[in-house]
Design a protein around this motif. Structure first.
Motif, mmCIF file in Angstrom:
data_model
loop_
_atom_site.group_PDB
_atom_site.id
_atom_site.type_symbol
_atom_site.label_atom_id
_atom_site.label_comp_id
_atom_site.label_asym_id
_atom_site.label_seq_id
_atom_site.Cartn_x
_atom_site.Cartn_y
_atom_site.Cartn_z
ATOM 1 N N SER A 103 0.892 -1.158 0.000
ATOM 2 C CA SER A 103 0.000 0.000 0.000
ATOM 3 C C SER A 103 0.926 1.203 0.000
ATOM 4 O O SER A 103 1.504 1.567 1.025
ATOM 5 C CB SER A 103 -0.882 -0.014 1.243
ATOM 6 O OG SER A 103 -1.594 1.198 1.313
ATOM 7 N N LEU A 104 1.089 1.787 -1.174
ATOM 8 C CA LEU A 104 2.067 2.875 -1.314
ATOM 9 C C LEU A 104 1.364 4.208 -1.547
ATOM 10 O O LEU A 104 0.198 4.248 -1.942
ATOM 11 C CB LEU A 104 3.005 2.600 -2.494
ATOM 12 C CG LEU A 104 3.701 1.235 -2.540
ATOM 13 C CD1 LEU A 104 4.583 1.139 -3.776
ATOM 14 C CD2 LEU A 104 4.549 1.015 -1.297
ATOM 15 N N GLY A 105 2.108 5.265 -1.330
ATOM 16 C CA GLY A 105 1.613 6.613 -1.645
ATOM 17 C C GLY A 105 0.518 7.106 -0.723
ATOM 18 O O GLY A 105 -0.319 7.914 -1.122
ATOM 19 N N ASN A 106 0.468 6.589 0.519
ATOM 20 C CA ASN A 106 -0.570 7.061 1.446
ATOM 21 C C ASN A 106 -0.177 8.404 2.055
ATOM 22 O O ASN A 106 0.989 8.622 2.367
ATOM 23 C CB ASN A 106 -0.741 6.052 2.585
ATOM 24 C CG ASN A 106 -1.168 4.696 2.069
ATOM 25 O OD1 ASN A 106 -2.195 4.575 1.434
ATOM 26 N ND2 ASN A 106 -0.344 3.691 2.310
ATOM 27 N N ASP A 107 -1.170 9.241 2.225
ATOM 28 C CA ASP A 107 -0.930 10.538 2.855
ATOM 29 C C ASP A 107 -0.768 10.307 4.358
ATOM 30 O O ASP A 107 -1.711 9.867 5.022
ATOM 31 C CB ASP A 107 -2.132 11.443 2.564
ATOM 32 C CG ASP A 107 -1.916 12.856 3.039
ATOM 33 O OD1 ASP A 107 -1.097 13.043 3.961
ATOM 34 O OD2 ASP A 107 -2.553 13.770 2.495
ATOM 35 N N GLU A 133 -0.834 12.199 6.717
ATOM 36 C CA GLU A 133 -1.713 13.015 7.570
ATOM 37 C C GLU A 133 -3.108 12.413 7.641
ATOM 38 O O GLU A 133 -3.923 12.818 8.470
ATOM 39 C CB GLU A 133 -1.783 14.435 7.036
ATOM 40 C CG GLU A 133 -0.507 15.166 7.298
ATOM 41 C CD GLU A 133 -0.602 16.629 6.974
ATOM 42 O OE1 GLU A 133 -1.725 17.165 6.959
ATOM 43 O OE2 GLU A 133 0.448 17.226 6.709
ATOM 44 N N ILE A 134 -3.410 11.523 6.739
ATOM 45 C CA ILE A 134 -4.752 10.934 6.707
ATOM 46 C C ILE A 134 -4.718 9.494 7.211
ATOM 47 O O ILE A 134 -5.533 9.086 8.025
ATOM 48 C CB ILE A 134 -5.306 10.956 5.255
ATOM 49 C CG1 ILE A 134 -5.452 12.397 4.757
ATOM 50 C CG2 ILE A 134 -6.636 10.213 5.152
ATOM 51 C CD1 ILE A 134 -6.566 13.186 5.376
ATOM 52 N N PHE A 135 -3.764 8.753 6.711
ATOM 53 C CA PHE A 135 -3.763 7.311 6.981
ATOM 54 C C PHE A 135 -2.903 6.941 8.185
ATOM 55 O O PHE A 135 -1.806 7.470 8.352
ATOM 56 C CB PHE A 135 -3.252 6.544 5.760
ATOM 57 C CG PHE A 135 -4.201 6.610 4.597
ATOM 58 C CD1 PHE A 135 -5.217 5.683 4.468
ATOM 59 C CD2 PHE A 135 -4.085 7.613 3.662
ATOM 60 C CE1 PHE A 135 -6.097 5.754 3.407
ATOM 61 C CE2 PHE A 135 -4.969 7.693 2.598
ATOM 62 C CZ PHE A 135 -5.981 6.763 2.467
ATOM 63 N N SER A 136 -3.411 6.001 8.942
ATOM 64 C CA SER A 136 -2.610 5.446 10.033
ATOM 65 C C SER A 136 -1.908 4.212 9.475
ATOM 66 O O SER A 136 -2.262 3.715 8.399
ATOM 67 C CB SER A 136 -3.523 5.046 11.178
ATOM 68 O OG SER A 136 -4.439 4.080 10.707
ATOM 69 N N GLU A 193 -2.192 1.318 10.694
ATOM 70 C CA GLU A 193 -3.193 0.247 10.722
ATOM 71 C C GLU A 193 -3.970 0.193 9.409
ATOM 72 O O GLU A 193 -4.144 -0.878 8.817
ATOM 73 C CB GLU A 193 -4.206 0.473 11.866
ATOM 74 C CG GLU A 193 -3.657 0.231 13.252
ATOM 75 C CD GLU A 193 -3.200 1.504 13.923
ATOM 76 O OE1 GLU A 193 -2.690 2.388 13.214
ATOM 77 O OE2 GLU A 193 -3.342 1.623 15.148
ATOM 78 N N THR A 194 -4.423 1.381 8.965
ATOM 79 C CA THR A 194 -5.212 1.419 7.729
ATOM 80 C C THR A 194 -4.359 0.975 6.539
ATOM 81 O O THR A 194 -4.821 0.231 5.677
ATOM 82 C CB THR A 194 -5.737 2.853 7.475
ATOM 83 O OG1 THR A 194 -6.296 3.329 8.673
ATOM 84 C CG2 THR A 194 -6.753 2.886 6.375
ATOM 85 N N THR A 237 -5.029 -2.117 4.082
ATOM 86 C CA THR A 237 -5.099 -1.961 2.625
ATOM 87 C C THR A 237 -4.114 -2.916 1.961
ATOM 88 O O THR A 237 -4.433 -3.587 0.989
ATOM 89 C CB THR A 237 -4.769 -0.501 2.226
ATOM 90 O OG1 THR A 237 -5.591 0.362 2.982
ATOM 91 C CG2 THR A 237 -4.997 -0.257 0.747
#
Lengths: 458, 446
Positions: free
Chosen positions: B266-270, B272-275, B277-278, B282
């Protein structure tokens, strides 16, 4: 070869040729030869006289040039020594200079005032003038060395005295620290010749006078401010005296500062506290990611600077920083407002913005209320309120942008959870703005229901 | 990225598909840990016109032409004498590699591999050249007298499964390829220290690739594979809060006896939004082969986060350990979250995203084998047996034909079954109920 020998040999040669002609061709032929020799001698003499005149003219020009240089060097050296007299007596050296002058005039090289070159020099040989020039030059060099050796210690003493005065003024509280450092750099430079020493003295004197003038201005400003809190008539008179410079100016300025400090000390303490409190209020509000670190640092810089103020004489400086603070806060608000406008137009262009994003209607009026002409407390309070609203709005804008940007990644997570559990609440999603992502999902998927923040399959 | 003095990696890519991945890496995603140590192996087809292999990427990125010229000059090793490649026949690929092994070895020696370097072999499993040659080359390098640094190098293999729609012989090759990368030779010794599997169809599904052109689809998948390799390398570097070194990757799995893995990313997660865990949830839903995560007994969890977030304490190694423990209990085999788990938080100065990769291992191969088995048998049964041999010929080029001993095929089947049986046993053990603590304590003398 000696010219007399040459002449003798030439005559002997001519007579020998004449005698040979007489023996070989007879007397009539020798007569022609004699006439030819005579004519040759006449033309030769004319040519020699002309050539000699030209050569003499060149030599005279050279003599005049040498004497002009000697004269100029003399007067230049004399002027330097006269200039040097303001620090140290040059009487002996000037007497020597007079002696040089008299010697030159006595030799009929110059007029009595040593401004003009006498015509009599034409009669003198170039060699003798050159010798005299060298002699004068050497004497001038040794006199200048003598002058330097007595001028340098006096200059050092003079500079040290000025330095001491400036230190005292600085200690008295005048804000001349930077200028004094510059002065010290100049004063520390080494100078070799008399001219350089005199130049250095001129420069440090000018700088010193400028700094004293700055102190006078500072005292004047402080006095104008102190007028509201006490009688400053006598102080103003003292300042007027100091304005003229002079040896007592420094003492006067120190005394003035002390008197003014007494008058403004209470008000200074009050104003300093007030400014610090206001700065701290704004610093707290500015602790936000939306404020550029440079802006935060500048406000923090003012706070740290004024916190170090102890001398009530810095009242003017304090007021200057109050103005700086107001201007800076006002500029930050303007900058943030510009960003708000640009973000708002981007957001409004996006689908669903009306349902997921709110605009604070109070912000324009709150920004309008921020006026640097208002008293400090009023200005700070207006700024604080405006900043809080602006920063909250920027948070809101950022949240909206982040939600729209990240929705494609969050959407399958919500969809998966809906499939698995038929119901998703904000607590089921370990992501920021979970409730708003659920709202957006609901808006994009009309088949779902949003009941008390929980998303359900419709 | 700073170059660490630690383990160095090199890539040996055999066959056309693997060549494309390596070229893309070399031209676009260069990693200092690998640097220039890349070798592209191919049979004579590519020798005639190597441009053909890289045609799409060169037309897409004209700026890569210069890199291509360099690769063509220095990094391509052509082996074998077959007039038109291995013709989708792994045995041809193996025979060609055997014949030209000296040439291949010279090229490998030129890579400057030494010490405890990692050799990462890449191949597509449906073809002939890479699928045939890579297991053979890896085995020779690892156990033969030509080993680069005998007993010290680590051998990783990246095998790429064909699309679901591809022809039967590709799945026959796939089963043989997986087996030969896992175990090789008469004795059936462990070949690759770690086998990473990626399935084209699966990756395409998770990426949601909808492009019509085959080349673009390959290109997107290749990019994903390169990202997985980079993520794998990351925890070995200086910026890892907890290092996962190369020996951590392969030693215990080899001891356990199951050493196949697949990346889930799960790459490119923000951040500031994603923990984390999330991002982990994913990632586990995006395995690169068809797999039931609940059968996985091992997991390497690599999290790359921007340095500023780590400095601010938003992400920390301690927190990651806690999160991954809970996550493993929920997602891996058994009630205790599998038998082997590593997690590493790596800080990055260059990225501003939260990237997570789970290297899932020891999982049941049922998903992969069931995808292959029908076509494997379709192809196998179509072959004529002649005096203990089957002859396999290339349909497009009858000049390419090779004989394989039936005995060899049977051995391959036997080995993969054996490996599957160990895997299933380990899964079963991981799923076993907790021990009777009181009884065990008593047994231990308490």
């Amino acid at each position: 070869m000696n010219e007399y020998v040459v002449t003798f040999l030439a005559i002997l040669g001519t007579l020998a040729v004449g005698f040979a002609l007489l023996v070989r061709f007879g007397v009539s032929e020798v007569a022609y030869f004699g006439i030819a020799v005579l004519l040759l001698a006449i033309f030769g003499s004319i040519f020699y006289t002309w050539w000699k005149t030209q050569t003499d003219k060149t030599i005279n020009k050279l003599k005049v040039e040498i004497l002009m240089k000697v004269r100029d060097d003399y007067w230049m050296a004399r002027r330097l020594m006269e200039d040097a007299q303001d620090l140290v007596s040059m009487e002996d050296i000037l007497q020597n200079m007079d002696a040089i002058k008299e010697g030159l005039v006595g030799q009929k090289l110059y007029s009595r005032d040593m401004k003009k070159i006498e015509r009599t020099v034409e009669k003198m040989t170039l060699t003798s003038i050159e010798q005299e020039s060298r002699r004068v030059e050497q004497r001038l060099v040794s006199l200048e060395a003598l002058a330097v050796s007595s001028y340098r210690p006096s200059l050092e003493k003079y500079v040290e005295e000025l330095r001491g005065n400036l230190r005292r003024l600085e200690d008295a509280g005048y804000t001349i620290g930077e200028r004094v450092s510059e002065f010290n750099i100049k004063a520390g430079k080494t100078a070799k010749g008399l001219r350089e020493l005199i130049e250095k003295k001129k420069e440090v004197t000018e700088d010193y006078q400028d700094i004293v003038a700055q102190c006078v201005r500072e005292a004047t400003e402080l006095s104008a401010m102190a007028r509201k809190f006490g009688d400053v008539t006598a102080i103003d008179e003292m300042i007027a005296r100091a304005r003229g410079g002079g040896p007592e100016a420094v003492e006067t300025l120190i005394e003035v500062r002390g008197k003014l400090r007494e008058i403004v000390s209470d008000v200074f303490a009050r104003q300093l506290n007030k400014l610090i409190q206001n700065l701290e209020k704004i610093t707290k509000v500015l602790d936000s990611e939306h404020v550029a670190p440079r802006d935060r640092d500048e406000i923090a810089g003012i706070l740290a600077y004024v916190k170090a103020f102890e001398d009530p004489g810095l009242l003017v400086e304090l007021q200057r920083h109050e103005t700086k603070f107001k201007n800076m806060v006002s500029a930050i608000i303007q900058k943030l407002d510009t960003r708000l406008h640009s973000l708002a137009s981007d957001i409004k262009a996006q689908e669903l913005s009306s349902k997921l994003w709110k605009e604070d209607p109070e912000i324009p009026a709150l920004i309008e209320a921020v006026d640097v002409r208002h008293p400090l407390d009023r200005f700070t309070e207006a700024s604080r309120v405006a900043l809080e609203h602006i920063l909250a709005q920027l948070d809101e804008d950022k949240a909206f942008m982040k939600i729209m940007e990240n929705y494609p990644k969050v959407e399958p997570i919500i969809a998966q959870q809906l499939r698995d559990r038929k119901e998703v609440g904000p607590g089921d999603l370990t992501i920021k703005y979970a409730d708003r992502f659920l709202t957006l999902y609901h808006l994009k998927n009309p088949g779902t229901k949003l009941v008390r923040g929980k998303l359900k399959v419709g | 990225m700073t170059v660490d003095e630690g383990t160095r990696w090199s890539i040996i890519a055999s066959g056309e598909g693997a060549n494309r991945i390596s070229f893309l890496y070399y031209a676009k995603f260069r990693n200092p840990v690998i640097g220039d140590r890349v070798l592209l192996l191919n049979t004579s087809t590519a020798d005639v016109k190597p441009e053909k292999t890289f045609d799409y990427i060169l037309s897409r990125e004209p700026g890569f032409r210069e890199t291509f010229e360099k690769i063509k000059r220095e990094k391509i090793c052509i082996f074998g004498k077959s007039p038109s490649g291995a013709g989708n026949n792994w045995k041809v690929g193996e025979n060609e590699a055997r014949e030209d092994f000296d040439t291949i070895r010279r090229y490998i020696a030129n890579l400057g591999i030494g010490g405890r370097d990692v050799i990462m072999g890449i191949t597509t499993l449906g073809g002939g050249t890479g699928n045939g040659s890579l297991p053979y080359i890896m085995n020779r390098l690892k156990y033969g007298d030509v080993a680069v640094s005998p007993g010290e190098n680590s051998y990783m293999a990246f095998g790429i499964l064909p699309y679901d729609f591809e022809a039967s012989q590709r799945f026959f090759n796939t089963v043989c390829g997986i087996t030969r990368l896992l175990k090789f030779g008469e004795e059936g010794r462990q070949n690759a220290d770690m086998l990473l599997l990626v399935d084209n169809s699966q990756v395409e599904n998770i990426l949601g690739i909808t492009s019509d052109t085959r080349e673009e689809r390959y290109h997107r998948i290749n990019q994903e594979i390169i990202k997985a390799i980079s993520m794998m390398i990351a925890p070995g570097g200086r910026q890892a809060r907890s290092t996962i070194d190369i020996s951590d990757y392969y030693q215990l799995p080899s001891n356990i006896g199951t050493y196949h893995f697949t990346p889930c990313m799960s790459l490119g997660n923000d951040p500031e939004i994603f923990s984390i865990e999330t991002a982990l949830d994913t990632a586990i839903n995006r395995p690169m082969v068809p797999v039931d995560p609940k059968t996985a007994t091992m997991a390497y969890i690599i999290v790359v986060a921007p340095e500023k977030y780590i400095e601010r304490g938003i992400f920390s190694q301690e927190e990651l350990e806690r999160i991954t423990r809970d996550w493993a209990v929920k997602n891996l085999a058994g009630r205790r979250g599998g038998v082997l788990r590593y997690s590493s938080l790596v800080s990055s100065n260059e990225k501003d995203t939260l990237d997570v990769m789970i290297l899932l291992g020891g999982f049941s191969l049922k998903g992969i084998i069931s995808k292959c088995l029908q076509k494997y048998y379709d192809f196998k049964e179509s072959l004529e047996v002649d005096r203990g041999h089957i002859e396999v010929a290339d349909a497009d080029d009858p000049r390419i034909r090779v004989r394989i001993r039936v005995e060899d095929i049977e051995r391959i089947e036997e080995r993969i079954k054996e490996y599957i049986s160990i895997t299933e046993l380990k899964i079963k053990r991981a799923k076993k109920r907790e021990i009777d603590l009181q009884a065990k304590l008593k047994e231990w003398g308490f």
